[in-house]
Design an enzyme around this catalytic site. Structure first.
Site, PDB file in Angstrom:
ATOM      1  N   GLY A   9     -30.028   5.601 -57.006  1.00  0.00           N
ATOM      2  CA  GLY A   9     -30.821   4.423 -57.351  1.00  0.00           C
ATOM      3  C   GLY A   9     -31.857   4.179 -56.275  1.00  0.00           C
ATOM      4  O   GLY A   9     -31.503   3.766 -55.163  1.00  0.00           O
ATOM      5  N   GLY A  14     -31.606   0.297 -53.080  1.00  0.00           N
ATOM      6  CA  GLY A  14     -31.275   1.676 -52.719  1.00  0.00           C
ATOM      7  C   GLY A  14     -32.220   2.202 -51.644  1.00  0.00           C
ATOM      8  O   GLY A  14     -31.802   2.864 -50.685  1.00  0.00           O
ATOM      9  N   LYS A  81     -24.496  -5.703 -58.056  1.00  0.00           N
ATOM     10  CA  LYS A  81     -23.947  -7.058 -58.220  1.00  0.00           C
ATOM     11  C   LYS A  81     -24.016  -7.457 -59.688  1.00  0.00           C
ATOM     12  O   LYS A  81     -24.934  -8.173 -60.101  1.00  0.00           O
ATOM     13  CB  LYS A  81     -24.727  -8.047 -57.351  1.00  0.00           C
ATOM     14  CG  LYS A  81     -24.584  -7.776 -55.840  1.00  0.00           C
ATOM     15  CD  LYS A  81     -25.433  -8.714 -54.996  1.00  0.00           C
ATOM     16  CE  LYS A  81     -25.190  -8.493 -53.506  1.00  0.00           C
ATOM     17  NZ  LYS A  81     -26.070  -9.308 -52.653  1.00  0.00           N
ATOM     18  N   GLY A 109     -23.475  -8.847 -49.561  1.00  0.00           N
ATOM     19  CA  GLY A 109     -23.712  -9.915 -48.594  1.00  0.00           C
ATOM     20  C   GLY A 109     -25.069 -10.542 -48.846  1.00  0.00           C
ATOM     21  O   GLY A 109     -25.761 -10.185 -49.805  1.00  0.00           O
ATOM     22  N   LYS A 164     -22.690 -15.475 -57.636  1.00  0.00           N
ATOM     23  CA  LYS A 164     -23.746 -16.328 -57.059  1.00  0.00           C
ATOM     24  C   LYS A 164     -25.077 -16.158 -57.778  1.00  0.00           C
ATOM     25  O   LYS A 164     -25.946 -17.028 -57.694  1.00  0.00           O
ATOM     26  CB  LYS A 164     -23.878 -16.121 -55.552  1.00  0.00           C
ATOM     27  CG  LYS A 164     -24.309 -14.734 -55.087  1.00  0.00           C
ATOM     28  CD  LYS A 164     -25.783 -14.453 -55.150  1.00  0.00           C
ATOM     29  CE  LYS A 164     -26.021 -12.966 -55.025  1.00  0.00           C
ATOM     30  NZ  LYS A 164     -27.379 -12.533 -55.316  1.00  0.00           N
ATOM     31  N   SER A 227     -35.479 -14.215 -54.179  1.00  0.00           N
ATOM     32  CA  SER A 227     -34.405 -13.876 -55.122  1.00  0.00           C
ATOM     33  C   SER A 227     -34.950 -13.854 -56.544  1.00  0.00           C
ATOM     34  O   SER A 227     -35.549 -14.822 -57.015  1.00  0.00           O
ATOM     35  CB  SER A 227     -33.270 -14.904 -55.013  1.00  0.00           C
ATOM     36  OG  SER A 227     -32.517 -14.907 -56.206  1.00  0.00           O
ATOM     37  N   ASN A 229     -33.168 -13.810 -59.228  1.00  0.00           N
ATOM     38  CA  ASN A 229     -32.395 -14.741 -60.065  1.00  0.00           C
ATOM     39  C   ASN A 229     -32.916 -16.165 -59.904  1.00  0.00           C
ATOM     40  O   ASN A 229     -33.069 -16.903 -60.875  1.00  0.00           O
ATOM     41  CB  ASN A 229     -30.910 -14.635 -59.712  1.00  0.00           C
ATOM     42  CG  ASN A 229     -30.334 -13.314 -60.187  1.00  0.00           C
ATOM     43  OD1 ASN A 229     -30.153 -13.112 -61.386  1.00  0.00           O
ATOM     44  ND2 ASN A 229     -30.082 -12.412 -59.264  1.00  0.00           N
TER      45      ASN A 229
HETATM   46  N1  LIG Z   1     -32.879  -6.144 -54.167  1.00  0.00           N
HETATM   47  C1  LIG Z   1     -31.981  -6.791 -53.458  1.00  0.00           C
HETATM   48  O1  LIG Z   1     -32.344  -7.626 -52.622  1.00  0.00           O
HETATM   49  C2  LIG Z   1     -30.522  -6.525 -53.634  1.00  0.00           C
HETATM   50  C3  LIG Z   1     -30.025  -6.001 -54.812  1.00  0.00           C
HETATM   51  N2  LIG Z   1     -28.679  -5.818 -54.966  1.00  0.00           N
HETATM   52  C4  LIG Z   1     -28.124  -5.286 -56.204  1.00  0.00           C
HETATM   53  O2  LIG Z   1     -28.417  -3.888 -56.272  1.00  0.00           O
HETATM   54  C5  LIG Z   1     -28.610  -3.483 -57.626  1.00  0.00           C
HETATM   55  C6  LIG Z   1     -29.969  -2.829 -57.752  1.00  0.00           C
HETATM   56  O3  LIG Z   1     -30.925  -3.804 -57.431  1.00  0.00           O
HETATM   57  P1  LIG Z   1     -32.446  -3.459 -57.108  1.00  0.00           P
HETATM   58  O4  LIG Z   1     -32.535  -2.200 -56.343  1.00  0.00           O
HETATM   59  O5  LIG Z   1     -33.024  -4.669 -56.531  1.00  0.00           O
HETATM   60  O6  LIG Z   1     -32.979  -3.251 -58.578  1.00  0.00           O
HETATM   61  P2  LIG Z   1     -34.252  -2.459 -59.054  1.00  0.00           P
HETATM   62  O7  LIG Z   1     -34.564  -3.027 -60.394  1.00  0.00           O
HETATM   63  O8  LIG Z   1     -35.285  -2.437 -57.990  1.00  0.00           O
HETATM   64  O9  LIG Z   1     -33.692  -0.976 -59.221  1.00  0.00           O
HETATM   65  C7  LIG Z   1     -32.716  -0.659 -60.166  1.00  0.00           C
HETATM   66  C8  LIG Z   1     -32.260   0.745 -59.933  1.00  0.00           C
HETATM   67  O10 LIG Z   1     -31.255   1.056 -60.917  1.00  0.00           O
HETATM   68  C9  LIG Z   1     -31.605   2.282 -61.530  1.00  0.00           C
HETATM   69  N3  LIG Z   1     -31.134   2.363 -62.911  1.00  0.00           N
HETATM   70  C10 LIG Z   1     -31.196   1.424 -63.879  1.00  0.00           C
HETATM   71  N4  LIG Z   1     -30.672   1.903 -65.022  1.00  0.00           N
HETATM   72  C11 LIG Z   1     -30.289   3.169 -64.775  1.00  0.00           C
HETATM   73  C12 LIG Z   1     -29.687   4.199 -65.554  1.00  0.00           C
HETATM   74  N5  LIG Z   1     -29.358   3.983 -66.826  1.00  0.00           N
HETATM   75  N6  LIG Z   1     -29.416   5.379 -64.966  1.00  0.00           N
HETATM   76  C13 LIG Z   1     -29.735   5.591 -63.674  1.00  0.00           C
HETATM   77  N7  LIG Z   1     -30.308   4.656 -62.877  1.00  0.00           N
HETATM   78  C14 LIG Z   1     -30.576   3.473 -63.423  1.00  0.00           C
HETATM   79  C15 LIG Z   1     -33.131   2.304 -61.496  1.00  0.00           C
HETATM   80  O11 LIG Z   1     -33.533   3.612 -61.666  1.00  0.00           O
HETATM   81  P3  LIG Z   1     -35.013   3.990 -62.134  1.00  0.00           P
HETATM   82  O12 LIG Z   1     -35.869   3.746 -60.930  1.00  0.00           O
HETATM   83  O13 LIG Z   1     -34.879   5.431 -62.474  1.00  0.00           O
HETATM   84  O14 LIG Z   1     -35.350   3.093 -63.286  1.00  0.00           O
HETATM   85  C16 LIG Z   1     -33.382   1.757 -60.093  1.00  0.00           C
HETATM   86  O15 LIG Z   1     -33.200   2.767 -59.143  1.00  0.00           O
HETATM   87  C17 LIG Z   1     -28.466  -4.767 -58.480  1.00  0.00           C
HETATM   88  O16 LIG Z   1     -27.167  -4.824 -58.985  1.00  0.00           O
HETATM   89  C18 LIG Z   1     -28.717  -5.891 -57.473  1.00  0.00           C
HETATM   90  O17 LIG Z   1     -28.051  -7.079 -57.828  1.00  0.00           O
HETATM   91  C19 LIG Z   1     -27.825  -6.102 -53.964  1.00  0.00           C
HETATM   92  C20 LIG Z   1     -28.274  -6.601 -52.772  1.00  0.00           C
HETATM   93  C21 LIG Z   1     -29.664  -6.848 -52.523  1.00  0.00           C
HETATM   94  O1  LIG Z   2     -28.357 -10.178 -54.034  1.00  0.00           O
HETATM   95  C1  LIG Z   2     -29.394 -10.406 -53.476  1.00  0.00           C
HETATM   96  C2  LIG Z   2     -29.476 -10.868 -52.099  1.00  0.00           C
HETATM   97  O2  LIG Z   2     -28.237 -10.851 -51.475  1.00  0.00           O
HETATM   98  C3  LIG Z   2     -30.669 -10.241 -54.207  1.00  0.00           C
HETATM   99  O3  LIG Z   2     -30.840 -11.333 -55.024  1.00  0.00           O
HETATM  100  P1  LIG Z   2     -31.683 -11.219 -56.358  1.00  0.00           P
HETATM  101  O4  LIG Z   2     -31.046 -10.099 -57.145  1.00  0.00           O
HETATM  102  O5  LIG Z   2     -31.574 -12.552 -57.009  1.00  0.00           O
HETATM  103  O6  LIG Z   2     -33.071 -10.877 -55.954  1.00  0.00           O
END
Ligand SMILES: NC(=O)C1=CN([C@@H]2O[C@H](COP(=O)(O)OP(=O)(O)OC[C@H]3O[C@@H](n4cnc5c(N)ncnc54)[C@H](OP(=O)(O)O)[C@@H]3O)[C@@H](O)[C@H]2O)C=CC1
Ligand SMILES: O=C(CO)COP(=O)(O)O
Length: 304
Positions: A9, A14, A81, A109, A164, A227, A229
Site C-alpha cells: 500500500g 504506507g 484502521k 496511534g 475514533k 484528518s 474523517n
Molecule cells: N493517512 C494517515 O494519516 C493514516 C492512515 N491510517 C490508515 O491506513 C490505511 C491507509 O490509509 P491511507 O494511506 O491514508 O489511504 P490512501 O487512500 O492514501 O491509500 C490507500 C492505499 O490502499 C490501497 N488499496 C486500496 N484498495 C486496494 C486493493 N483492493 N488492493 C490493493 N491495494 C488497495 C491503495 O492502493 P492504490 O494506490 O493501488 O489504489 C493505497 O495504497 C487506512 O486504513 C487508514 O485509516 C493509519 C494511520 C495514519
Molecule cells: O488515523 C489517522 C491519524 O491517526 C488518520 O486520520 P484520518 O484517516 O481521519 O485522516
C-alpha cells in the site's frame, strides 16, 4: 541489524511508514497496484510485511498473498484502521486467519501522516500477543522523531484507531456548526465512553482506550483539519453532500464504512451507541447536522 521490510500500500500512510523504516537503514520494498513489482516478489524473503492498504483492499491483498511463499517467521504488521463490512472482523483478525502460524502486530496511534512526513514528533503503539514480534517492530520504526510503545492488547489498540474515526466525523460536524468548546469536550468525552463500551464488549481491555491508540488518536483526529474523517463531518456541516465531499477528499475516510459496520453489529448485540447512530443517520441523509445534534441533546436523562 538491517531487516527486509515489505510495505503493502503506497498511499499516504504506507509511504510515510516506508520513509521511517528507511531512515533506520532497513531494506524497504514498497508495493502498490500501480507499481511495476509483483506482490510475490515484494514479499520474498521479507522479515516484516506491513499492510497499509485501506480496509477495502485488505481481503484482496490477503487472498493474493496466500499463494506466495511467506516464511512462518515473517512478522505481519497491520496499520489499517477499519472493519470488514461482511464479517465485522478487524484487519489483524483477517491477517491472523489467513496466516495462522505467523505473528501479527497491530500498529496504531495518533499518526496524521502529513505531520510525520514533515518530521514532526509523534508516538505510536505496536501491539501483539507475541511480545518478541512487537519489540522487533518497535525497533524497526523507532527514532528520535517517532516514539514507539509496545502493548499486549492488539484488539484494543486496533479498535481504538478504528472507532475514533466515527467520532472524528462527529467532531468535524461539531466544529463545522461552530458549537463551541464545551460541546466539543462533551462530544469527545462521551465518544470515548462509547468507544470503551463497544470495545470492551468486543473483548478489548478498557485501559487500552485511555492510551495513545484510543484517547491519543481521538484527540488528534477530532482536532485536526488534516484528518479526512474530521473533514467529512466538517463539510457535511457546511451543507455539502457525501458524494460531493468524497469527490474531492484526498485519500480514504474509513469512518464512513466503520459507522455502517458498527451500527449493524451494535444492533445485533444490543449495545447503545448514540453518537455513532446519529453519524450513521447523517451519512445516510436521514437528518441534517442540526437535527442530529437535537437528537443527542434530547435523549433520556441518565447518570454519567
Ligand atoms: N493517512 C494517515 O494519516 C493514516 C492512515 N491510517 C490508515 O491506513 C490505511 C491507509 O490509509 P491511507 O494511506 O491514508 O489511504 P490512501 O487512500 O492514501 O491509500 C490507500 C492505499 O490502499 C490501497 N488499496 C486500496 N484498495 C486496494 C486493493 N483492493 N488492493 C490493493 N491495494 C488497495 C491503495 O492502493 P492504490 O494506490 O493501488 O489504489 C493505497 O495504497 C487506512 O486504513 C487508514 O485509516 C493509519 C494511520 C495514519
Ligand atoms: O488515523 C489517522 C491519524 O491517526 C488518520 O486520520 P484520518 O484517516 O481521519 O485522516
Amino acid at each position: 541489524m538491517t531487516k527486509s521490510v515489505a510495505i503493502l500500500g503506497a498511499g499516504a500512510w504506507g509511504t510515510v511508514l516506508a520513509t521511517l523504516a528507511k531512515a533506520n537503514v532497513h531494506e524497504v520494498r514498497l508495493w502498490s497496484r500501480q507499481g511495476g513489482e509483483t506482490l510475490a516478489r515484494t514479499v520474498q524473503d521479507a522479515d516484516i510485511i506491513v499492510s497499509a492498504v485501506s480496509m477495502k483492499g485488505v481481503r484482496d491483498v490477503t487472498s493474493s498473498l496466500q499463494s506466495s511463499l511467506v516464511s512462518p517467521n515473517t512478522i505481519f504488521v497491520t496499520a489499517t484502521k477499519g472493519l470488514d463490512p461482511k464479517t465485522t472482523c478487524t484487519p489483524s483478525q483477517i491477517w491472523q486467519e489467513t496466516f495462522p502460524h505467523n505473528p501479527v502486530v497491530v500498529l496504531s496511534g495518533p499518526n496524521l501522516s502529513k505531520e510525520i512526513e514533515q518530521a514532526l514528533p509523534a508516538a505510536t503503539v505496536v501491539a501483539s500477543q507475541n511480545m518478541e514480534a512487537a519489540e522487533s517492530v518497535q525497533s524497526i520504526f523507532s527514532s528520535n522523531r517517532f516514539r514507539v510503545y509496545t502493548n499486549s492488547d492488539p484488539l484494543g489498540v486496533e479498535l481504538g484507531g478504528t472507532l475514533k474515526n466515527v467520532m472524528a466525523i462527529a467532531a468535524g460536524v461539531c466544529d463545522g456548526l461552530q458549537l463551541g468548546t464545551n460541546a466539543k469536550a462533551a462530544l469527545v468525552t462521551r465518544g470515548l465512553t462509547e468507544m470503551v463500551r463497544i470495545g470492551t464488549h468486543w473483548g478489548a481491555k478498557m485501559e487500552t482506550f485511555y492510551g495513545l491508540s484510543g484517547l491519543g488518536d481521538l484527540l488528534a483526529t477530532c482536532n485536526s483539519h488534516l484528518s479526512r474523517n474530521y473533514q467529512v463531518g466538517y463539510q457535511l456541516a457546511g451543507n455539502k453532500t457525501l458524494p460531493e465531499i468524497l469527490a474531492h477528499l484526498e485519500g480514504t475516510a474509513e469512518g464512513i464504512n466503520t459507522t455502517n459496520v458498527l451500527v449493524e453489529r451494535a444492533k445485533q448485540q444490543n449495545i447503545p451507541i448514540p453518537i455513532t447512530e446519529q453519524v450513521y443517520r447523517l451519512l445516510a441523509q436521514e437528518l441534517t447536522p442540526r437535527q442530529a445534534l437535537e437528537e443527542l441533546m434530547l435523549r433520556n436523562a441518565k447518570p454519567e
